[in-house]
Design a protein around this motif. Structure first.
Motif, short mmCIF file in Angstrom:
data_model
loop_
_atom_site.label_atom_id
_atom_site.label_comp_id
_atom_site.label_asym_id
_atom_site.label_seq_id
_atom_site.Cartn_x
_atom_site.Cartn_y
_atom_site.Cartn_z
N VAL A 1 0.84 -1.20 0.00
CA VAL A 1 0.00 0.00 0.00
C VAL A 1 0.88 1.25 0.00
O VAL A 1 0.64 2.21 -0.74
N ASN A 2 1.89 1.23 0.85
CA ASN A 2 2.86 2.33 0.91
C ASN A 2 4.14 1.79 1.55
O ASN A 2 4.28 0.56 1.72
N ALA A 3 5.03 2.66 1.91
CA ALA A 3 6.34 2.23 2.41
C ALA A 3 6.27 1.49 3.74
O ALA A 3 7.21 0.78 4.12
N THR A 4 5.16 1.64 4.46
CA THR A 4 5.06 1.03 5.78
C THR A 4 3.95 -0.01 5.90
O THR A 4 3.83 -0.64 6.94
N THR A 5 3.18 -0.20 4.85
CA THR A 5 2.02 -1.09 4.94
C THR A 5 1.92 -2.00 3.73
O THR A 5 2.09 -1.58 2.59
N ALA A 6 1.62 -3.26 3.99
CA ALA A 6 1.32 -4.25 2.95
C ALA A 6 0.11 -5.06 3.39
O ALA A 6 -0.07 -5.31 4.59
N VAL A 7 -0.72 -5.44 2.42
CA VAL A 7 -1.94 -6.18 2.73
C VAL A 7 -2.02 -7.41 1.83
O VAL A 7 -1.42 -7.44 0.76
N PRO A 8 -2.78 -8.42 2.24
CA PRO A 8 -2.97 -9.59 1.37
C PRO A 8 -3.70 -9.22 0.08
O PRO A 8 -4.55 -8.31 0.07
N PHE A 9 -3.38 -9.90 -0.99
CA PHE A 9 -4.14 -9.73 -2.23
C PHE A 9 -5.55 -10.26 -2.01
O PHE A 9 -5.76 -11.30 -1.37
N ASP A 10 -6.55 -9.57 -2.56
CA ASP A 10 -7.95 -9.89 -2.28
C ASP A 10 -8.75 -9.87 -3.57
O ASP A 10 -8.91 -8.82 -4.21
N TRP A 11 -9.25 -11.03 -3.97
CA TRP A 11 -10.03 -11.13 -5.21
C TRP A 11 -11.37 -10.40 -5.10
O TRP A 11 -12.04 -10.17 -6.12
N THR A 12 -11.80 -10.05 -3.90
CA THR A 12 -13.05 -9.29 -3.77
C THR A 12 -12.80 -7.78 -3.77
O THR A 12 -13.76 -7.00 -3.71
#
Length: 558
Positions: free
Chosen positions: A328-339
């Motif tokens: 998402v940015n330099a400090t945040t990552a999220v799981p990939f989401d098909w929804t």
């Protein structure tokens, strides 16, 4: 160099591939001129050392194994890799892998998983033979101690392969069985417990580590065992031992073993993509080396896109692709989401950099153009050239492939990358998992994982994770960091989550092009994927059971 050995065929415990047995007949007792005799090996220290070095390799036991040089440990750079028996990939042309994916594994039909038992025990007998004569070979005591330690390491590696695939196995000790022994003795075929197998392996590796050199150098060539290799393998097997499937050790012992390796001075290679193309790195602990003229499978043609003349080989699954997080940015990552419409509209944007280093996807830059797996008309889709070699998943393997090597006519030129058996990132992951289970997500757990994520170009893990959420994070990290390196098959089994992960469909992606617009939809790339409880361990091949006179016990439910 060919080495003479009087082998026997004896059930699974010392199954040696049906090689010839020596005969007492004077008529047939002729010394071959195309090989070196046992007596020569025992009387010449240089020949003896060559014999030890050759034990890093095994014998070819089935079709399409070990093109060029003999196989090493595991599958390594074979046409169908071990990854294609997992939710990482499928092998495009089957080659006896689909039956494993579909849960059709049986003692009579083991597919590409059928050679581990016999090749491992053959190697164990060869090591035992060398250990039985090393005391009579004239050499310095320092050299004798090193070679003894090297043989113990190789033997322990073979037992580690046996235990992690079959569970309880037969421990041969230092015995060298031949036809003079009583081969009807049922005790010869008794399988020791998993705990006893683990104890034997760790004891051997501890002893080996004490006499192996700290590093490869001019006197100890690249690719041979070192102290770090012995201790790193010990770290791995103790991690397995503490895991739910094994239940034969403690998480604290596993954490301590990993920490011992962490004190040896290894460090992470700066470039994840380049790591797998170089034979010399501070991250590599133990590797298999190849050279031109003694090649293994040429990876570029066997795995490359059909639009370039490649054969698609080990085609990555959407199951693995989905495991790479979105930054998402330099400090945040999220799981990939098909929804998530944003994710699905641009599924290959802002992904974990290890995705771009490991997998070729639609739009990826490769050898002067972009990969095209879309339909209609994509050059690397079934509408492209050699459509029988188009990926069934919509993805192609990139990890391990060297862009500087040719795809067309690669023979005797390509196929020179090293295969890394043990590397420092695995040790850090071993430590993080074991320490989290033993003490919770303390600062040292975060530090180990964040070092790997920083090297990859990913944000640090969020603070405040619970033991359970850290466990999930570590498992995801292992999945993407160690992808295609023969870990996933064993990880999902030792965690006892294979009943879930291996019963998921083998997914790929359909990409439809309409003008300049692309739409993405998950699809089933290989139907019938299935996993049952009995599949947590491999079946012992039926031929091994029969040759023991049915004294060797089969794994449950086979």
């Amino acid at each position: 160099m060919k080495l003479k050995f009087n082998y026997i065929l004896l059930a699974g415990v010392i199954s040696l591939g049906g090689l010839a047995v020596s005969c007492n007949s004077d008529l047939l007792d002729v010394q071959p001129t195309d090989r070196i005799s046992d007596d020569a090996i025992a009387s010449d220290s240089s020949l003896f050392e060559d014999f030890v070095i050759n034990r890093y390799m095994g014998v070819r036991l089935m079709d399409k194994e070990a093109e060029g040089t003999p196989p090493g440990f595991g599958r390594g750079f074979e046409y169908a890799m071990w990854a294609s028996l997992t939710d990482e990939a499928i092998y495009n042309n089957d080659d006896n892998t689909w039956l494993v994916q579909r849960g059709q594994l049986a003692p009579e039909n083991t597919g590409i998983a059928g050679t581990l038992w016999s090749r491992s025990y053959r190697s164990i007998r060869e090591c035992n033979y060398a250990l039985s004569i090393i005391g009579d070979v004239i050499m310095t005591e320092q050299r004798r101690a090193r070679l003894t330690a090297e043989l113990k390491f190789i033997r322990a590696y073979r037992y580690h392969d046996l235990v992690r695939n079959y569970g309880a196995v037969v421990l041969m000790g230092d015995n060298v069985y031949d036809l003079d022994n009583d081969l009807t003795d049922a005790a010869l075929f008794v399988r020791s417990s998993v705990a006893d197998g683990i104890q034997y392996i760790t004891t051997e590796l501890t002893q080996a580590a004490g006499d192996l050199p700290a590093a490869n150098d001019s006197n100890w060539k690249l690719g041979r065992a070192t102290k770090g290799a012995a201790l790193a393998l010990k770290s791995r097997i103790l991690l397995y031992a503490a895991s739910p499937l094994y239940n034969a050790g403690t998480w604290q012992a596993a954490a301590d073993a990993a920490k011992e390796v962490m004190s040896l001075g290894y460090s992470l290679h700066s470039d994840y993509r380049n790591l797998f193309l170089t034979s010399s790195s501070s991250e590599i602990i133990f590797e298999r080396l190849y050279s031109v003229g003694a090649r293994h499978v040429c990876l570029e043609i066997s795995n490359g896109p059909n639009g370039y003349g490649g054969w698609a080989g080990n085609s990555p699954l959407q199951n693995l692709v989905d495991a790479y997080e979105v930054k998402v940015n330099a400090t945040t990552a999220v799981p990939f989401d098909w929804t998530n419409p944003t994710h699905v509209q641009n599924p290959y944007v802002n992904r974990d950099p290890r995705f771009y280093a490991s997998i070729l996807y639609n739009g990826a830059s490769y050898r002067g153009r972009q990969i095209e797996t879309f339909l209609p008309g994509g050059q690397d889709s079934k509408d492209g050239r050699d459509n029988w070699n188009a990926s069934k998943t919509g993805y192609y393997l990139l990890k391990f492939l060297d862009d500087k090597l040719p795809i067309d006519n690669p023979w005797d030129v390509a196929g020179v990358q090293p295969w890394i058996y043990l590397r420092y990132a695995e040790v850090l992951l071993n430590y993080a998992e074991a320490q989290n289970e033993a003490a919770g997500p303390d600062a040292t757990v975060y530090d180990a994982i964040n070092k790997i994520r920083t090297r990859a170009g990913m944000p640090n893990l969020p603070v405040g994770l619970t033991q359970a959420t850290m466990r999930d994070a570590i498992r995801r990290e292992r999945q993407v960091e160690l992808a295609f390196e023969e870990h996933r098959f064993y990880d999902v089994r030792r965690w006892k989550i294979a009943i879930d992960t291996e019963n998921e469909p083998a997914y790929g992606v359909n990409i439809t092009k309409n003008g300049s617009t692309l739409t993405f939809e998950k699809k089933v790339a290989l139907d019938g994927r299935k996993f049952e409880e009995k599949h947590y361990w491999l079946p012992i091949p039926r031929a091994e059971i029969l040759s023991s006179g049915n004294k060797l016990e089969q794994n449950p439910s086979y």
